[in-house]
Design an enzyme around this catalytic site. Structure first.
Site, PDB file in Angstrom:
ATOM      1  N   LYS A 205       0.904  -1.622   0.009  1.00  0.00           N
ATOM      2  CA  LYS A 205      -0.064  -0.313  -0.185  1.00  0.00           C
ATOM      3  C   LYS A 205       1.083   1.265  -0.142  1.00  0.00           C
ATOM      4  CE  LYS A 205      -3.315   2.470   2.736  1.00  0.00           C
ATOM      5  NZ  LYS A 205      -4.666   2.338   3.327  1.00  0.00           N
ATOM      6  N   GLU A 211      11.262  -4.680   4.307  1.00  0.00           N
ATOM      7  CA  GLU A 211      10.610  -6.069   3.817  1.00  0.00           C
ATOM      8  C   GLU A 211      10.172  -6.001   2.670  1.00  0.00           C
ATOM      9  OE1 GLU A 211       8.455  -4.853   7.251  1.00  0.00           O
ATOM     10  OE2 GLU A 211       8.777  -6.373   8.249  1.00  0.00           O
ATOM     11  N   GLY A 266      -4.899  -1.844   4.617  1.00  0.00           N
ATOM     12  CA  GLY A 266      -3.984  -2.916   4.529  1.00  0.00           C
ATOM     13  C   GLY A 266      -4.465  -4.393   5.074  1.00  0.00           C
ATOM     14  N   ARG A 267      -5.423  -4.363   5.488  1.00  0.00           N
ATOM     15  CA  ARG A 267      -5.550  -5.817   5.860  1.00  0.00           C
ATOM     16  C   ARG A 267      -7.058  -5.949   5.842  1.00  0.00           C
ATOM     17  NH1 ARG A 267      -4.319  -2.301  10.386  1.00  0.00           N
ATOM     18  NH2 ARG A 267      -6.239  -1.396  11.678  1.00  0.00           N
ATOM     19  N   GLU A 352      -4.886  -6.274  14.658  1.00  0.00           N
ATOM     20  CA  GLU A 352      -4.493  -5.230  13.897  1.00  0.00           C
ATOM     21  C   GLU A 352      -5.434  -4.239  14.446  1.00  0.00           C
ATOM     22  OE1 GLU A 352      -0.654  -4.609  11.373  1.00  0.00           O
ATOM     23  OE2 GLU A 352      -2.705  -4.484  10.377  1.00  0.00           O
ATOM     24  N   HIS A 383      -4.780 -32.936  18.196  1.00  0.00           N
ATOM     25  CA  HIS A 383      -3.777 -34.394  18.429  1.00  0.00           C
ATOM     26  C   HIS A 383      -2.379 -33.011  18.494  1.00  0.00           C
ATOM     27  CE1 HIS A 383      -5.778 -37.337  16.570  1.00  0.00           C
ATOM     28  NE2 HIS A 383      -6.926 -36.636  15.834  1.00  0.00           N
ATOM     29  N   LYS A 502       9.120  -0.711  14.646  1.00  0.00           N
ATOM     30  CA  LYS A 502       9.823  -0.049  12.589  1.00  0.00           C
ATOM     31  C   LYS A 502      11.074   0.725  13.266  1.00  0.00           C
ATOM     32  CE  LYS A 502       5.617  -1.019  10.197  1.00  0.00           C
ATOM     33  NZ  LYS A 502       4.915  -0.286   9.623  1.00  0.00           N
TER      34      LYS A 502
HETATM   35  O1  F6P Z   1       3.353  -2.788   9.870  1.00  0.00           O
HETATM   36  C1  F6P Z   1       1.384  -3.171   9.598  1.00  0.00           C
HETATM   37  C2  F6P Z   1       1.573  -2.872   8.481  1.00  0.00           C
HETATM   38  O2  F6P Z   1       1.599  -0.980   7.899  1.00  0.00           O
HETATM   39  C3  F6P Z   1      -0.017  -2.912   7.673  1.00  0.00           C
HETATM   40  O3  F6P Z   1      -1.276  -2.570   8.524  1.00  0.00           O
HETATM   41  C4  F6P Z   1       0.254  -3.649   6.834  1.00  0.00           C
HETATM   42  O4  F6P Z   1      -1.019  -4.546   6.092  1.00  0.00           O
HETATM   43  C5  F6P Z   1       2.445  -4.385   6.395  1.00  0.00           C
HETATM   44  O5  F6P Z   1       2.535  -3.257   7.270  1.00  0.00           O
HETATM   45  C6  F6P Z   1       2.020  -4.112   5.041  1.00  0.00           C
HETATM   46  O6  F6P Z   1       2.410  -2.443   4.831  1.00  0.00           O
HETATM   47  P1  F6P Z   1       2.319  -1.826   3.073  1.00  0.00           P
HETATM   48  O7  F6P Z   1       1.045  -2.412   2.191  1.00  0.00           O
HETATM   49  O8  F6P Z   1       2.019  -0.499   3.286  1.00  0.00           O
HETATM   50  O9  F6P Z   1       4.171  -2.337   2.402  1.00  0.00           O
END
Ligand code: F6P
Length: 543
Positions: A205, A211, A266-267, A352, A383, A502
């Site tokens: 987003k 990452e 995002g979620r 979240e 199990h 972060k």
């Molecule tokens: O760090 C949490 C977050 O902001 C989530 O809310 C989001 O889904 C995820 O990181 C990834 O964010 P992006 O889509 O901006 O890379």
């Protein structure tokens, strides 16, 4: 008025105390029709909530609480694009992603629905091209591998849905997901793949997530190590984002970008262009069926009376278990292996969204909010951790999810699976008394073989697991979470809680990079850990 000072809240407390001594066994015995009465159904989804520790009086009291908290107007505010994400000043419009062509949802006077469909159409054309083999890699060969690079909401939704819908995925395309900054993730996914036949969908987003950008840079190097010229990038990279400037700065042409908007959290973004990898796998027609399923629940959430409204019921029962019966965790137990990532997906969606301790007015909340959500498909979990569910000291409310018709022709398996689902919910609710143990066997240690029971659960049954039903399930939980967040008075649509870690990770990464034997500004434990790592790095212990 604060939540706990509402008369509706006090009424619920009194009500809880009035039957605390009665167990689910008693409640079922007293009301033989309970199983029929404490159930609801809508568009193929059946919710049995009779195995909760409630009476027939509980639901009206919970509904009264929802009304006192203005749930109905909250729902309307979300659907009509009010800026209910107050800390970020944004509307919350994942529901507009599944609005039909021709609908109107205005944000600052602009109808967003045509934009939604424009992007869906572009996604569809792109997905078809890939699926037909007419999107070619730099050497002219068709793409066979699609790798989604994203994390959190830009990974969990498509990865979960891809697992769920593999049966209707294009067998000619190999779709994978890379999320973790741990290099073992991307190394494992790239291993054995040919760059000339691999396309990356970089999903973010913000397009600033470390990452995702680290994985995307590694993927770009991997491609260029074979392709040589940066001109290959446009054949092998597309982006999904709200941030055109950052996408272009990375080297992906804006014509290879699929847009979404800041009013999609995002979620909550699987139904936006973030679902592109899924659409490539299952095709545009199935993807739209998933949107139709979600829309069916959206309409139900908006219009059904609260006491028959499935997401509202789930939300209210969750509040009952969390705030009145003191449950700390909530287990989601799909009895369907295809839903094996569904609990992980729900963890982000729920925790979240509602893992907050400050309310919408900036004041500390006086009640417990999001429970710890966890789970694993049945029967595997049986199990592993069900011992604790049945005989542990902490009752865990569970959602059992069952699918009536499987998509594989192995009836023996399916009947055992469903029998186990029904048995677990029944065993949790009713347990086994000492007298029953004594009456059925004399194996000794009877006290170890009793089950207290009285452990609450919901059971959701869906007719089959296809794109439409998955869309329904997703929207069902999205709106459950909305219901709870609204009643608790938190903003379910920001996530400031992820920021501190972060910022600190970024600082520590710099310190590791320029380590000269000195570290300052950390506590003694963290200093020792970082120093140990840095020494290992200097000594070449790390590869
Ligand atoms: O760090 C949490 C977050 O902001 C989530 O809310 C989001 O889904 C995820 O990181 C990834 O964010 P992006 O889509 O901006 O890379």
């Amino acid at each position: 008025m604060t939540l706990t000072s509402l008369p509706e809240w006090s009424n619920l407390r009194r009500h809880r105390d009035s039957f605390a001594h009665r167990k689910l066994r008693d409640l079922f015995a007293e009301d033989p029709q309970r199983g029929d009465h404490l159930a609801a159904e809508y568009d193929g989804i059946y919710l049995d909530y009779a195995k909760n520790r409630i009476t027939r009086e509980t639901l009206p009291l919970l509904v009264a609480l929802a009304e006192a908290r203005g749930l109905r107007s909250g729902i309307d505010a979300m659907f009509s694009a009010e800026r209910i994400n107050s800390t970020e000043g944004r509307p919350v419009l994942h529901t507009a992603l599944r609005a039909p062509r021709g609908a109107s949802v205005l944000v600052d006077g602009d109808n967003v629905v045509p934009h939604v469909h424009e992007v869906l159409d572009r996604m569809g054309a792109f997905a078809d091209k890939l699926r037909r083999g007419s999107w070619k890699g730099h050497s002219g060969r068709p793409i066979r591998n699609v790798v989604n690079i994203g994390i959190g909401g830009s990974d969990l939704g498509p990865a979960m849905a891809y697992q769920a819908l593999r049966a209707i995925s294009d067998p000619g395309l190999n779709v994978s997901f890379v999320s973790n900054v741990d290099g073992h993730d991307i190394a494992g996914v790239l291993d054995g793949k040919d760059p000339a036949e691999t396309l990356f969908i970089v999903s973010s987003k913000t397009f600033t997530t470390v990452e995702t950008l680290t994985n995307a840079r590694t993927a770009r190097r991997w491609l260029l190590s074979q392709a040589g010229s940066p001109s290959a990038i446009r054949h092998h990279f597309v982006a999904v984002s709200t941030n055109t400037v950052a996408v272009e700065a990375f080297g992906i042409d804006a014509s290879n970008m699929f847009e979404f908007w800041d009013w999609v959290g995002g979620r909550y973004s699987l139904h936006s262009a973030i679902g592109l990898s899924l659409m490539v796998a299952i095709g545009p027609v199935n993807f739209r069926e998933m949107l139709d399923g979600a829309r069916s629940i959206d309409e139900h959430f908006q219009t059904a009376p609260l006491e028959q409204n499935l997401p509202v019921l789930l939300g209210l029962l969750g509040i009952w278990n969390r705030n009145f019966l003191g449950s700390h965790t909530h287990a989601v137990l799909p009895y369907d292996q295809r839903l094996n990532r569904f609990p992980a997906y729900l963890q982000q969606l729920d925790m979240e969204s509602n893992g907050k301790s400050i309310d919408r007015d900036g004041k500390p909340v006086a009640i417990d909010t999001a429970p710890i959500v966890w789970g694993e498909p049945g029967t595997n979990g049986q199990h592993a951790y069900y011992q604790m569910l049945h005989q542990g000291t902490t009752p865990v409310p569970c959602d059992f999810i069952g699918v009536l018709r499987p998509s594989v022709d192995l009836l023996e398996h399916h009947e055992l699976l469903m029998a186990n689902l029904f048995a677990q919910a029944e065993a949790l609710a009713f347990g086994r008394t000492l007298g029953e143990v004594a009456a059925t066997d004399n194996m000794g240690h009877p006290e170890h073989r009793t089950f207290r029971g009285n452990r609450p659960s919901n059971t959701l049954l869906i007719p089959e697991l296809n794109a439409y039903r998955l869309g329904q399930l997703i929207a069902l939980y999205e709106h459950k979470i909305f219901t709870q967040g609204w009643i608790w008075g938190v903003n379910s649509f920001d996530q400031w809680g992820v920021e501190l870690g972060k910022v600190m990770a970024s600082r520590i990464a710099d310190e590791i990079h320029s380590f000269d034997g000195q570290l300052a500004g950390h506590d003694s434990s963290t200093t020792a850990l970082i120093a140990r790592y840095c020494r290992a790095r200097q000594e070449g212990i790390l590869v």
